[in-house]
Scaffold this motif. Structure first.
Motif, PDB file in Angstrom:
ATOM      1  N   LYS A 374       0.829  -1.202   0.000  1.00 52.24           N
ATOM      2  CA  LYS A 374       0.000   0.000   0.000  1.00 52.24           C
ATOM      3  C   LYS A 374       0.867   1.258   0.000  1.00 52.24           C
ATOM      4  CE  LYS A 374      -4.048  -2.047   2.218  1.00 52.24           C
ATOM      5  NZ  LYS A 374      -4.993  -2.001   3.366  1.00 52.24           N
ATOM      6  N   GLN A 377       1.598   1.995  -3.496  1.00 51.12           N
ATOM      7  CA  GLN A 377       0.377   2.488  -4.134  1.00 51.12           C
ATOM      8  C   GLN A 377       0.179   3.969  -3.840  1.00 51.12           C
ATOM      9  OE1 GLN A 377      -3.195   0.471  -2.897  1.00 51.12           O
ATOM     10  NE2 GLN A 377      -4.431   1.373  -4.522  1.00 51.12           N
ATOM     11  N   LYS A 378       0.365   4.376  -2.589  1.00 50.64           N
ATOM     12  CA  LYS A 378       0.225   5.789  -2.224  1.00 50.64           C
ATOM     13  C   LYS A 378       1.292   6.633  -2.911  1.00 50.64           C
ATOM     14  CE  LYS A 378      -1.753   4.732   2.329  1.00 50.64           C
ATOM     15  NZ  LYS A 378      -1.517   4.755   3.793  1.00 50.64           N
ATOM     16  N   SER A 395      -8.273   0.938  -3.333  1.00 50.95           N
ATOM     17  CA  SER A 395      -7.749   0.460  -2.056  1.00 50.95           C
ATOM     18  C   SER A 395      -8.883  -0.070  -1.192  1.00 50.95           C
ATOM     19  CB  SER A 395      -7.009   1.579  -1.318  1.00 50.95           C
ATOM     20  OG  SER A 395      -7.853   2.691  -1.112  1.00 50.95           O
ATOM     21  N   THR A 422      -3.472  -3.008  -5.624  1.00 49.63           N
ATOM     22  CA  THR A 422      -2.628  -4.105  -5.175  1.00 49.63           C
ATOM     23  C   THR A 422      -3.060  -5.393  -5.860  1.00 49.63           C
ATOM     24  OG1 THR A 422      -4.082  -4.578  -3.302  1.00 49.63           O
ATOM     25  CG2 THR A 422      -2.269  -3.027  -2.920  1.00 49.63           C
TER      26      THR A 422
END
Length: 694
Positions: A374, A377-378, A395, A422
């Motif tokens: 994550k 991803q951010k 998410s 993800t």
């Protein structure tokens, strides 16, 4: 065929007017014959080939045969709410029937009209919490008189490969308290099903022999129809891997590819691109020092920075200038949002990000990006927002409705867009046909996940014709190369391709490099093992890296020799290696070398052109391992077999589709009571009720 007889086929068409009818393909319709003949079927079709559509065919096959007074009992078991909603939505879209949704608690229950009327039992159960019973407990607690006291016409088990433990626990392990106070095991299997359909696109996750029962994983999946069927069939134990490639309605197992469904080899142009980057020396040091955790953060250098900063040896790893640089760049990385200037500064340190952005045409971008963490991803979300792209970040902290809306918006937006998710969240059940590129920014080590991820954009009859898969490779044995080498190794072992599969991970240049590297390492390990005794210390059973360096010969460059050391997981001069460890690594490379040669030899024997690059051979091949032997089938031969296959139901469908020009929208608008009466007389009450409710 009479017009009214043909009306029950109005949900299908050879030329659909819009998304309210199913495009008819004989291979997809043949699931009806398989279920009618065997009472069960394993559908292992590749991602995007239409497994949900085959589920809809099987539902239609049940409801279209019911008399007016007969209840319909159908259960669909999905692993999560995302897939449960997808099933409910598509069944509404194509058959105009509504199913009740049952999660793990009372707040996760949504009833349909047929539940209220009390006649039909149409349910979709799913996991809505960590209590992994797939909603079966709530299903059996509610309306037990109606559900639990009758047999199912059809049970569909979706995504069985990833949730087989949940399936077994939910279906066979729970105890049931009866009204007289006694207990009964096998909650759902107490009353069986007339037909069972098991769906999974990636059975290649499991290892099994020619009987599909050597390893526990598939043996457990195989128990699903064995335990649920009213009349268990001994034929289940007779399934072979070859059966997956046979076009025969009597075979209860299949693995169809999009080319065979469409009967066309030139379906879409799929390409693989490997983006290479060269980490700077400081980045290599980060990888070198973080010996234990690097495999978990290979794709994002900042995760290594964060990890190392928390270690007591941080002060001794780097000098003052290096530590200051790392702390400053990590502080920038941690900002809540970025400016263009921030991104430019990040790119100076994060070479991978820089090379990735340089390859993207922001105005034309239509990309789905998969990551493991994550944090990554951010990070990418902030980066792509700063450079002006439309970013959709999928998410788990966003509700299902929001995620579905985001996917829909992504699909309808023309370009200049990226969807970031993800592997765990975005890998199954989502249709992302608005994208033409999948970027594995952090590649999954489970190759079935990469295959599933690419299947999000590679949809049958939807999306773009030019598709691309992007992988990443660092110079040397660092970061992404560490994982990419591992992925490629698996392609030449028996651990992966035990079900018929197509190539989707190869590029000619990198695969040739990989083959060369395997051959090189095999030779070096052979040399090291044979030379080991020259430096063997009577007082020690191991050599240090400095000792190994003495075995270095002129033909081996320093950089290539470092790869040998990394392959042994050695990163400092204090570390040692035993002769046993050397021999074990040598065996791995020689084993791969032999399997690569086997690939080439078998391809030549199969009539597939083996004179060019390896990827050219594999692009036209369907291949699998069986009993330690590689088997390769030509896609051309498979296509010819699919064209010659004529399911029993095919003639019936063709006659029906030709007998009426009414599509489902015209029927709903016409709403002729005379027409409805005729259909009711023909006992198509389920379909009539659905049409009248529209």
């Amino acid at each position: 065929m009479e017009e009214f007889e043909a009306l029950r086929y109005i949900f299908f068409s050879n030329k659909p007017v819009d998304d309210q009818q199913i495009q008819y393909y004989k291979l997809q319709a043949s699931i009806i014959d398989k279920l009618n003949h065997n009472s069960y079927a394993f559908v292992f079709d590749e991602p995007g080939a239409g497994k949900t559509v085959q589920g809809i065919y099987s539902i239609w096959n049940v409801i279209s045969k019911k008399t007016q007074d007969e209840p319909t009992n159908i259960l669909i078991i999905a692993p999560n709410k995302q897939l449960a909603n997808k099933w409910r939505s598509e069944i509404k879209q194509f058959l105009m029937l509504d199913f009740s949704l049952i999660g793990n608690s009372t707040k996760d229950i949504t009833y349909n009209q047929s539940y209220v009327s009390g006649k039909d039992n149409l349910y979709i159960t799913y996991n809505s919490s960590n209590y992994s019973n797939l909603g079966i407990t709530q299903l059996t607690n509610y309306d037990s008189e109606n559900i639990y006291r009758s047999d199912w016409d059809l049970i569909i088990c979706d995504e069985a490969h990833d949730y087989y433990t949940n399936y077994l626990n939910a279906l066979f392990s729970d105890t049931v308290e009866l009204k007289d106070g006694t207990y009964y095991k096998n909650r759902l299997a107490w009353f069986g099903a007339k037909q069972v359909l098991v769906l999974t696109a990636t059975p290649i996750k499991f290892y099994y022999d020619e009987k599909l029962k050597l390893r526990d994983d598939f043996r457990k999946i195989k128990q699903i129809p064995e335990r649920l069927l009213l009349e268990p069939s001994p034929v289940i134990n007779e399934i072979t891997i070859e059966d997956m490639l046979v076009f025969d309605s009597k075979k209860p197992v299949q693995r169809y590819f999009k080319e065979t469904v469409l009967e066309s080899k030139k379906y879409k142009n799929r390409q693989v691109e490997v983006i290479e980057y060269k980490p700077e020396d400081l980045a290599k040091s980060l990888w070198k020092y973080e010996n234990g955790y690097r495999q978990h953060c290979f794709g994002n250098i900042f995760l290594l920075v964060n990890r190392l900063q928390s270690q007591s040896s941080w002060q001794t790893m780097f000098n003052d200038s290096e530590r200051e640089k790392l702390q400053n760049i990590y502080k920038l990385y941690s900002k809540s949002e970025y400016t263009n200037e921030d991104v430019e500064e990040l790119k100076q340190f994060d070479v991978k990000l820089r090379e990735f952005i340089n390859k993207i045409d922001c105005k034309e971008a239509r990309m789905v990006i998969f990551v493991e963490s994550k944090d990554t991803q951010k990070y990418l979300t902030k980066v792509f927002k700063a450079i002006g792209l439309n970013v959709f970040s999928l998410s788990s902290d966003k509700g299902l409705d929001i995620r579905e809306k985001m996917v829909s918006e992504f699909n309808h937006l023309a370009n200049s867009k990226v969807l970031i998710t993800t592997w765990d969240l975005g890998n199954y059940g989502l249709n992302m046909h608005g994208g033409d590129t999948v970027a594995c920014y952090e590649a999954s080590r489970q190759i079935n996940q990469i295959e599933q991820g690419f299947g999000r954009i590679d949809r049958i009859n939807k999306g773009f014709n030019e598709l691309k898969l992007i992988l990443f490779k660092a110079d040397g044995h660092y970061y992404d190369s560490y994982v990419l080498m591992d992925i490629y190794r698996k392609l030449f072992t028996e651990q992966l391709k035990n079900a018929p599969s197509k190539n989707m991970l190869f590029t000619s240049d990198y695969l040739d490099d990989f083959v060369e590297n395997v051959n090189f390492m095999a030779c070096v390990y052979d040399y090291l093992c044979s030379s080991y005794e020259k430096l063997f210390d009577e007082h020690s059973n191991a050599l240090s890296i400095s000792d190994l360096s003495k075995l270095y010969i002129e033909e081996f460059s320093d950089e290539r020799f470092k790869e040998i050391l990394y392959d042994l997981h050695l990163y400092s001069l204090e570390e040692t290696v035993t002769l046993e460890k050397l021999k074990n690594r040598r065996y791995i490379h020689f084993n791969n070398k032999e399997k690569i040669q086997m690939f080439l030899d078998k391809a030549m024997e199969s009539g597939i052109n083996g004179s060019g690059k390896i990827h050219q051979i594999l692009s036209d091949a369907i291949y699998y391992w069986k009993d330690g032997t590689l088997h390769i089938h030509s896609l051309d031969v498979l296509l010819e077999s699919s064209k010659n296959f004529v399911p029993k139901c095919h003639k019936e469908f063709q006659e029906a589709l030709a007998a009426t020009n009414l599509d489902i929208r015209e029927l709903a608008r016409y709403n002729s009571m005379k027409l409805m009466k005729k259909m009711i007389e023909k006992k198509y009450h389920s379909l009539v009720t659905a049409a009248m409710l529209t």
